[in-house]
Design a protein around this motif. Structure first.
Motif, short mmCIF file in Angstrom:
data_model
loop_
_atom_site.label_atom_id
_atom_site.label_comp_id
_atom_site.label_asym_id
_atom_site.label_seq_id
_atom_site.Cartn_x
_atom_site.Cartn_y
_atom_site.Cartn_z
N LYS A 1 -30.40 -30.73 -16.59
CA LYS A 1 -31.45 -30.91 -15.59
C LYS A 1 -31.53 -29.71 -14.65
N ASP A 2 -30.37 -29.12 -14.34
CA ASP A 2 -30.32 -28.01 -13.40
C ASP A 2 -30.61 -26.66 -14.06
N SER A 3 -30.88 -26.65 -15.38
CA SER A 3 -31.03 -25.38 -16.10
C SER A 3 -32.40 -25.29 -16.76
N ALA A 4 -33.44 -25.18 -15.93
CA ALA A 4 -34.79 -25.08 -16.46
C ALA A 4 -34.97 -23.79 -17.26
N VAL A 5 -34.33 -22.71 -16.79
CA VAL A 5 -34.36 -21.42 -17.48
C VAL A 5 -32.93 -21.06 -17.84
N LEU A 6 -32.70 -20.78 -19.11
CA LEU A 6 -31.34 -20.52 -19.57
C LEU A 6 -30.91 -19.08 -19.32
N ASN A 7 -29.68 -18.93 -18.84
CA ASN A 7 -29.00 -17.66 -18.83
C ASN A 7 -27.55 -17.95 -19.25
N GLN A 8 -26.70 -16.94 -19.28
CA GLN A 8 -25.33 -17.18 -19.76
C GLN A 8 -24.58 -18.18 -18.89
N SER A 9 -24.80 -18.08 -17.58
CA SER A 9 -24.11 -18.99 -16.66
C SER A 9 -24.51 -20.44 -16.90
N SER A 10 -25.82 -20.68 -17.10
CA SER A 10 -26.27 -22.06 -17.31
C SER A 10 -25.82 -22.58 -18.66
N VAL A 11 -25.78 -21.70 -19.68
CA VAL A 11 -25.28 -22.12 -20.99
C VAL A 11 -23.81 -22.50 -20.89
N ASP A 12 -23.02 -21.68 -20.18
CA ASP A 12 -21.60 -22.00 -19.99
C ASP A 12 -21.43 -23.33 -19.29
N SER A 13 -22.29 -23.59 -18.31
CA SER A 13 -22.22 -24.85 -17.56
C SER A 13 -22.50 -26.03 -18.46
N ILE A 14 -23.50 -25.92 -19.32
CA ILE A 14 -23.85 -27.01 -20.22
C ILE A 14 -22.74 -27.27 -21.22
N ILE A 15 -22.18 -26.22 -21.80
CA ILE A 15 -21.17 -26.38 -22.84
C ILE A 15 -19.88 -26.96 -22.27
N THR A 16 -19.49 -26.53 -21.10
CA THR A 16 -18.20 -26.95 -20.54
C THR A 16 -18.32 -28.12 -19.57
N ASN A 17 -19.56 -28.54 -19.25
CA ASN A 17 -19.77 -29.61 -18.27
C ASN A 17 -19.20 -29.23 -16.90
N THR A 18 -19.24 -27.95 -16.58
CA THR A 18 -18.79 -27.52 -15.27
C THR A 18 -19.81 -26.57 -14.69
N THR A 19 -19.74 -26.35 -13.39
CA THR A 19 -20.57 -25.35 -12.74
C THR A 19 -19.66 -24.31 -12.13
N LYS A 20 -20.13 -23.08 -12.09
CA LYS A 20 -19.30 -22.00 -11.59
C LYS A 20 -19.32 -21.88 -10.08
N ALA A 21 -20.38 -22.38 -9.44
CA ALA A 21 -20.49 -22.25 -7.99
C ALA A 21 -19.36 -23.03 -7.33
N GLY A 22 -18.58 -22.33 -6.50
CA GLY A 22 -17.51 -23.00 -5.79
C GLY A 22 -16.32 -23.32 -6.67
N GLY A 23 -16.21 -22.72 -7.83
CA GLY A 23 -15.08 -22.99 -8.71
C GLY A 23 -15.39 -24.11 -9.66
N LYS A 24 -14.35 -24.56 -10.37
CA LYS A 24 -14.52 -25.58 -11.40
C LYS A 24 -14.86 -26.93 -10.76
#
Length: 227
Positions: free
Chosen positions: A128-151
Motif C-alpha cells: 500500500k505504501d509503495s505506489a512507485v517502486l524503487n529498491q527501498s520499497s522492493v526491499d520493504s515488500i520482500i522483508t516485511n520491514t521498513t528502513k525508516a527508523g531502523g527495522k
C-alpha cells in the motif's frame, strides 16, 4: 476501519473453531467462512473475495498443498497461512515455493498465530505504501520491514529486549541445549509473559526452536533452543 476477510479451511471442527477465535481477537480481521476440505474452499474462494486463507495441510478429498496449487493456478488473489501437524522439510518447501505468508506447526500458541497475522498486515502495508517502486520499497515488500527508523517489528517487540534475549542464548545455552522461558525471565529480569511473547517472535522468525515438556508433574513447560 475495514476488516480483512478470512476463510478458515480445516477438516477438524474443533481446530477450525479455535482458529476462528484467534482470528476474531484481532479487530483488523473478520472470518467470512469455514470449509472442511479443499474442494469446498476453492468453490467458496471463486464466489467470495477473500483476503486471507488459514489452510490446513491434511484434509480429505483435496489436501492443503493441492488446494494451494489450485489457488495459484486459478489466480485467486488470497494470501495463505498454512497450518499443519507435519514438521517435514518437504512440506515446508512445497508451501514456501507456492508463496505462503507463514507456516504454523500444530500445536501452536495464540501469540504465534498473531505473529502470522502481523506478517500479513506488514505485507499489505508495504504494498500500500509503495505506489512507485524503487529498491527501498522492493526491499520493504520482500522483508516485511521498513528502513525508516531502523527495522520494524510487530507491536510489543522492541529491538533492545530482543538483544538481551539473544545475548542470553549466546552466553548461556549450548547449540544442542534447551532452556525454559522461566530461566530466561530470571536471567534477563523480565516477566514470563513478556518472555513468552518474545520467544514466539523468535520462533516465528526461525531463530529459535520450541518444544513442550509434559513431564513437569503440573502445567507443561515450554522449552527453547537456537536453530
Amino acid at each position: 476501519m475495514d476488516s480483512y476477510k478470512v476463510l478458515i479451511v480445516d477438516d477438524d471442527p474443533m481446530v477450525a473453531m479455535i482458529n476462528e477465535q484467534y482470528v476474531c481477537k484481532n479487530k483488523q480481521f473478520k472470518v467470512i467462512g469455514s470449509c472442511r476440505n479443499g474442494k469446498d474452499a476453492l468453490d467458496f474462494l471463486e464466489a467470495n473475495p477473500t483476503d486471507l486463507v488459514i489452510l490446513d495441510v491434511y484434509m480429505p478429498d483435496m489436501d492443503g498443498i493441492e488446494t494451494l496449487k489450485n489457488i495459484r493456478q486459478k489466480k485467486i488473489s488470497s494470501e495463505v497461512i498454512m497450518v499443519t501437524a507435519a514438521n517435514d522439510v518437504a512440506t515446508l518447501e512445497d508451501t514456501m515455493h507456492l508463496g505462503v505468508i507463514d507456516f504454523l506447526i500444530k500445536p501452536f500458541a495464540y501469540e504465534r498465530f498473531q505473529i502470522a497475522l502481523e506478517k500479513f498486515l506488514a505485507n499489505r502495508k508495504a504494498f500500500k505504501d509503495s505506489a512507485v517502486l524503487n529498491q527501498s520499497s522492493v526491499d520493504s515488500i520482500i522483508t516485511n520491514t521498513t528502513k525508516a527508523g531502523g527495522k520494524e517489528y510487530p507491536k510489543g517487540i522492541q529491538e533492545k529486549t530482543l538483544s538481551l534475549i539473544r545475548d542470553y542464548f549466546e552466553e548461556n545455552v549450548s547449540k544442542d541445549g534447551w532452556c525454559t522461558g522461566e530461566a530466561i525471565a530470571d536471567k534477563v529480569g523480565l516477566s514470563s509473559v513478556t518472555i513468552r511473547r518474545y520467544m514466539n517472535f523468535l520462533v516465528g522468525s526461525g531463530e529459535v526452536e520450541e518444544s513442550i515438556n509434559y513431564e513437569t508433574g503440573g502445567r507443561p513447560s515450554m522449552l527453547y533452543r537456537k536453530n
